[in-house]
Design an enzyme around this catalytic site. Structure first.
Site, PDB file in Angstrom:
ATOM      1  N   LYS A 237       0.838  -1.212   0.000  1.00 55.25           N
ATOM      2  CA  LYS A 237       0.000   0.000   0.000  1.00 55.25           C
ATOM      3  C   LYS A 237       0.862   1.246   0.000  1.00 55.25           C
ATOM      4  CE  LYS A 237      -3.900  -2.102   2.413  1.00 55.25           C
ATOM      5  NZ  LYS A 237      -4.344  -2.570   3.711  1.00 55.25           N
TER       6      LYS A 237
ATOM      7  N   ASP B 115     -11.511   2.997   4.209  1.00 54.22           N
ATOM      8  CA  ASP B 115     -11.946   1.596   4.171  1.00 54.22           C
ATOM      9  C   ASP B 115     -13.473   1.496   4.096  1.00 54.22           C
ATOM     10  OD1 ASP B 115     -10.089  -0.504   4.177  1.00 54.22           O
ATOM     11  OD2 ASP B 115      -9.526  -0.128   6.263  1.00 54.22           O
TER      12      ASP B 115
ATOM     13  N   GLN C  29      -5.014  -1.293   9.686  1.00 51.29           N
ATOM     14  CA  GLN C  29      -4.984  -2.643   9.126  1.00 51.29           C
ATOM     15  C   GLN C  29      -5.607  -3.647  10.098  1.00 51.29           C
ATOM     16  OE1 GLN C  29      -3.864  -3.392   6.014  1.00 51.29           O
ATOM     17  NE2 GLN C  29      -4.261  -5.562   6.268  1.00 51.29           N
TER      18      GLN C  29
END
Ligand code: GUN
Length: 297
Positions: free
Chosen positions: A54, A121, A98
């Site tokens: 990422k 997200d 995460q």
């Protein structure tokens, strides 16, 4: 019939190129650089690989990448303090914590502490609620990537029968809402669904997101259907080797489907591309600028 293979790798590269172009315009025209903060707690090897990838792709499209790696024993209070700091930082337009988090943390509390406008997200309850009510939301990256591929493949999705296999908060449920938003007739199937094969057989669109290698076989697929395989399962390939397979048995399904995503190289690369698209969208919204076209739901 032999299915068309949907090239997610090329599709994702195209999205990243479009994001990069718009990032360059934001910088040149407004002096704004979109910034994405990624927080990793602990040493989970798979998460470390994702986070590294990422960070690299964020920089590649010209955005600023802020990486925060915290030890496994970090307290929830310390993580919440970091989230609060990132919420207040004007250089940060997107925040991703995460998952999975270490067991001593309450993931829901941490996710819901993120400013919904920076929740790239799309996991915050506010964004879940906005998506569920058809309002402008931050949309989870993997389902957004699937939707983009379906629209590119099929054009108007209106009236199509769609079956989503899997009811997770990360993929299944948001995917169903997105398909409903595009006027599909949507079924969500799961481990308790009776006669799953026949439910899948009526679908023009199949999205498989269950995490069971090769569960969906070719004889379940309606001829000509579009099959999106979200599964990424590592299986034993003999001689001490492993390989990645999806939730769909590719060889038999590709004999029947009209189009199908492979694993690897299908949905996988789209997730990070959509994360970057969401960061760009969040940055545009934060600055009162028009949203990037074709990169949102
Ligand atoms: N872990 C696995 N997939 C994801 C994702 O899409 N977002 C976050 N935050 N963590 C993950």
């Amino acid at each position: 019939m032999t299915a068309e293979i949907i090239d997610g790798k090329a599709f994702a590269a195209d999205i990243r190129a479009r994001v990069a172009e718009q990032v360059a315009q934001l910088k040149a025209g407004h002096g704004i650089t979109p910034g994405l903060a990624v927080v990793l707690v602990g040493e989970d090897p798979a998460s470390q690989v994702y986070v590294k990838s990422k960070g690299r792709k964020t920089v590649e499209v010209g955005m600023e990448s802020f990486e925060h790696r915290l030890p496994e024993e970090t307290t929830e209070a310390d993580l919440l303090a970091l989230v609060a700091k990132l919420n207040a930082d004007p250089a940060v337009h997107g925040i991703l914590v995460q998952l999975p988090l270490p067991k001593h943390m309450n993931s829901d509390a941490v996710i819901n502490a993120i400013d919904p406008a920076k929740d790239v997200d799309g996991f915050h309850v506010s964004n879940v609620g906005l998506l569920g009510t058809g309002q402008k939301a931050m949309v989870p990256c993997t389902p957004l990537g699937c939707l983009m591929m379906l629209r590119a493949q099929l054009g108007d999705l209106s009236g199509k029968e769609a079956v989503v296999i899997g009811r997770s908060n990360i993929v299944g449920k948001p995917m169903a809402h997105l398909l409903l938003g595009d006027s599909c007739t949507v079924s969500i199937a799961h481990s308790r669904t009776r006669d799953l094969a026949n439910v899948v057989r009526r679908a023009d669109i199949v999205v498989a997101a269950v995490g069971r290698p090769g569960m969906v076989t070719g004889d379940w697929i309606k001829p000509g259907a579009t099959v999106i395989d979200v599964g990424i399962n590592r299986i034993d390939a003999g001689e001490g080797k492993t390989r990645l397979v999806g939730d769909v048995e590719f060889d038999s399904a590709s004999e029947v489907a009209g189009a199908i995503t492979p694993v690897p190289g299908g949905v996988g690369p789209m997730t990070i591309a959509c994360l970057l698209a969401n960061t760009l969208t969040a940055c545009c919204r934060a600055n009162g600028l028009p949203e990037p076209e074709g990169l949102t739901a």
